[in-house]
Structures are given as structure tokens and as C-alpha cells.
Design an enzyme around this catalytic site. Sequence first.
Site, PDB file in Angstrom:
ATOM      1  N   LEU A 203      62.348   1.145  16.744  1.00 37.49           N
ATOM      2  CA  LEU A 203      63.417   0.231  17.127  1.00 37.49           C
ATOM      3  C   LEU A 203      63.081  -1.150  16.588  1.00 37.49           C
ATOM      4  O   LEU A 203      61.913  -1.530  16.509  1.00 37.49           O
ATOM      5  CB  LEU A 203      63.552   0.148  18.651  1.00 37.49           C
ATOM      6  N   ASP A 204      64.093  -1.908  16.272  1.00 38.96           N
ATOM      7  CA  ASP A 204      63.893  -3.275  15.834  1.00 38.96           C
ATOM      8  C   ASP A 204      63.211  -4.064  16.944  1.00 38.96           C
ATOM      9  O   ASP A 204      63.351  -3.750  18.120  1.00 38.96           O
ATOM     10  CB  ASP A 204      65.265  -3.878  15.530  1.00 38.96           C
TER      11      ASP A 204
END
Length: 501
Positions: A203-204
Amino acid sequence: MAEPGTGPGGGEEDKEPGSGDKEEAAPARKKRRVAGGERYVPPPRKLSTGVSFGAEHFAETSYYFEGGLRKVRPYYFDFRTYCKGRWVGRSLLHVFSTEFRAQPIAYYRAAARAGRLRLNEEPVRDLDIVLKNNDFLRNTVHRHEPPVTAQPIQILVEDDEVVVVDKPSSLPVHPCGRFRHNTVIFILGKEHNLTELHTIHRLDRMTSGVLMFAKTAEVSKRIDEQVRERQLEKEYVCRVVGEFPEHEVVCEEPILVVSYKVGVCRVDPKGKSCKTIFQRLSYNGKSSVVKCLPRTGRTHQIRVHLQYLGHPIVNDPIYNMEAWGPERGKGGKIDKTDEELLKALVEEHRSKQSLDILGISEEDLHSNAENKDCGNSSDCTKSVQADPINENSCAAEDAKDPERDAKDPERNVLAACPQNSDSNLETLEKNKELGSCENQEGQTGEKSWEEKDPLCVECKISRRDPSPKELVMYLHALRYKGAEFEYCSKMPEWAMEDWEE
């Protein structure tokens, strides 16, 4: 320095999903007799496939909590790299002056005098020394990490095969750029004794939500096969600007990475094909909650597609900025060159004293300035690996592209390894250059002593801490589903139908 081979954020050091986190073994210290006047260069050592982050890495420093933020006490760290092919035959002085310009040459001379630069484990006294193939360079730096939210990592599921967590916003998954201890991997290891984890997806840094790790290589391989066969489904929820259409919206605009370092992408015909399906869940008169189903995994895919549709995420620190122009990138209309866009984004964050939100610092912006693409990924260390905004740039850690092109040729050049704290710190202390200052008390009431490093630029800078609110972006990974599993987190507070800013 810029450390040999480092830059910002980054991001998350890139690695293909499931490859695990490996640190490069130090070169052998055993020396061979050589002819007079020659310098012995040891053969390169291969990566040890059995090495992972352990107690010695976690013990490098400690956390303290202040103002809703998790902070890391500054610490000494070794950046290590083998001589790159283009450096062979060049002097260290020339390499530092052309490729590592975050610091002036005077800094590197002082670092050499302090014993912080080593070539093949021997102190560097003369920066005019000419580099040879397989030379091994070690640079000891005083490292400061940006703060992240103090919100704890919630463990949703843990069994013999997997660990599934609800990741808070602002935390990179892996060490990258300026982040090491303030990452999901390190916090799980230090506070939950969960080590040797294999990344399945990423995930960012600014994206919260369901994040899954495999406990064994076998489980990782099995799920990786599902990824390749596109058998996994991911569902996100976000809050966007304006009234999103009630009907289902499908966006298939190709996405191009503008900069790995800053972590910026845009719609472009030359980009990679991708597809996202959107469905509005609610509208409160100002903003809409939207369900997002990415069918591919490109860097910042959801955020870029929403910007293109004219409904960027309400508090997106990249794609909802004035730098994109009056329409903020709607329809792909930017009216700026990539270079102008990056400069405008950086200047906008600099004016708000929020460069840390991008995962970069002023020093990062000056390093490798000669590179045309600001995204030169010397940002991240090879030993840890990140995702898309930097996820090798921590900035780019978003919905990591599973097919991540080993794209940036500079990427993964550097292996970052923890220094031998006893021997290195003893060397530094003998220089009698270091003073100590008392750190503020943490919430635990304990006092800790931190060293002020005379060569460290960060020690001389007073930065504004971000507020906890600034470290939250309204994009959340709600569900992750495979052939044999389905994991889901709670709907975030900002996604409730009656929520107001």
C-alpha cells in the site's frame, strides 16, 4: 551525504512482491597479500538469502510519542554500496562532487577525517583515491526519520500462514528513503515480534487499510501465483471532491510514472494500460464516498484516475494540489512539462513546510540534481524494499505495480546495512566532536539522551512537525480477497455517510 546510492523517501527500496527483505552481507574482512603500492579489492559477496531484519536492526534506536506522532530518535547508520561501473577509474572526490551533491565537498572531507568513510573496510583519508571494480564503500551517517502517526497498527488476523494488519496512513510498508524504523515491517518486528515476513502486496505510504504478509516462502509463492493469475480482488474506499456520478464509472486511461523520487504519475498515452471501476456510496453535499475496484495494480492508479475524472481525493497531497493548474489535472490537462510540474509541486509543499508529507527533504531535492528525472531512485536501499510512490520512494509506495519495471536503472543499487554500533560509535567518540543534548521527555516520562552530530545538517535544522490530521489521506484498502481467503477492515470514520470535515 547523500549516502552512496540514496535519495529521498524513499519509499518504500523496491522489490517484487513476495521476495522478502534481504540485507547484503558485508564483504569479507580477510585480506590477501598484494604487491607493494597496490590496493587489495575483495571479491563481491552475494546476497545472503537467509538474512532478514532482526534484533540487532531493531535495537539501532527507539521510538517516542509526542503530539499524536510516533517519532524515532536519531541514530548512526551505515550505507554500503559496491562501486558502480561508471565510477571505475574516477576518484571518490569526483564521484561525490558529481553524483552526491546533497552535501558540499567540505562535508565529505570532514566525514573522512572523522573516520566515517571506509573503502574495503579501510578508513578513507584521501578523497583523490581512484575507485576500482568491486570496491566496497561504507558511509556512516547520522540518520533522522520523519514522524508518522501514533495510531497503532491493528492486527486483524494472525495464524500459521499469514499476518493481516490494518495499516495506518503515513506509514511506509518497508524501509525506503528516509524511513526505516517508522515502517510497518520494523514496527511489527519491534513491537509484535513478527519477523521474517514476506510481502504479498503493498500500500502507498499515505494509504491506510488491509495489508497482508505471508509467514513462509511457500505461502508467499502460492499467493503470488494468484496475483499473477489475477485471482485476487481488492476493494478500496475514498472520499473525493464534489458530486461523483451515481452510475458506475470505468476508467481505463494509461498511467505513466513522472518521477519515482517524488512519487508522481499522470495519465499519458505512453503509460501502462490499467482499469479501475468506481461506484458512489454517498454524497454529503460537498464530497462523495466512492468504492474503488482496481483491476490492475499501477502506481497511484486510483488517485490518478480520480484526478483525471475531476474528483481527486479530498486531501490528496499530490493529486489535489494547485500545481496541476486551475482544473487540477482533470481530463489530463496539465499545461506544464513534467519538470515544471515537479517543481511546482515541490514549491507548493515547501511553502507549506510540508515536504515530509511527500517523504522527501530539501537535501533529497539537491542530490542527483543533474539527473533529468527527479525520480532517480537512488532513494531507497536495496535491503528493504518498497512499493510504488516511492514505496521505493516512499512516496511511490501506493498500489504497487506488481510488474514493477526494474525501471529506474539506479534503483536497488545500494544495500543498506546496520553498522557495528560499538566499533563505529567508539571511533566517532574518539574524535571528541560529538556533544550530547537532553531530549524532551516522551509520554512515558523517561528521559533519553541523544547525540548532536557536528556533521549532521538535520541536527541543525528545526522542522515543523506535521499535525496528525495532515498524515491522513482519505483512501483506505477495505477488503483483500483471494481464492481461499477474504480479509476486511472497518469502514474509516471519514467514510461514514454523515461525516463532515
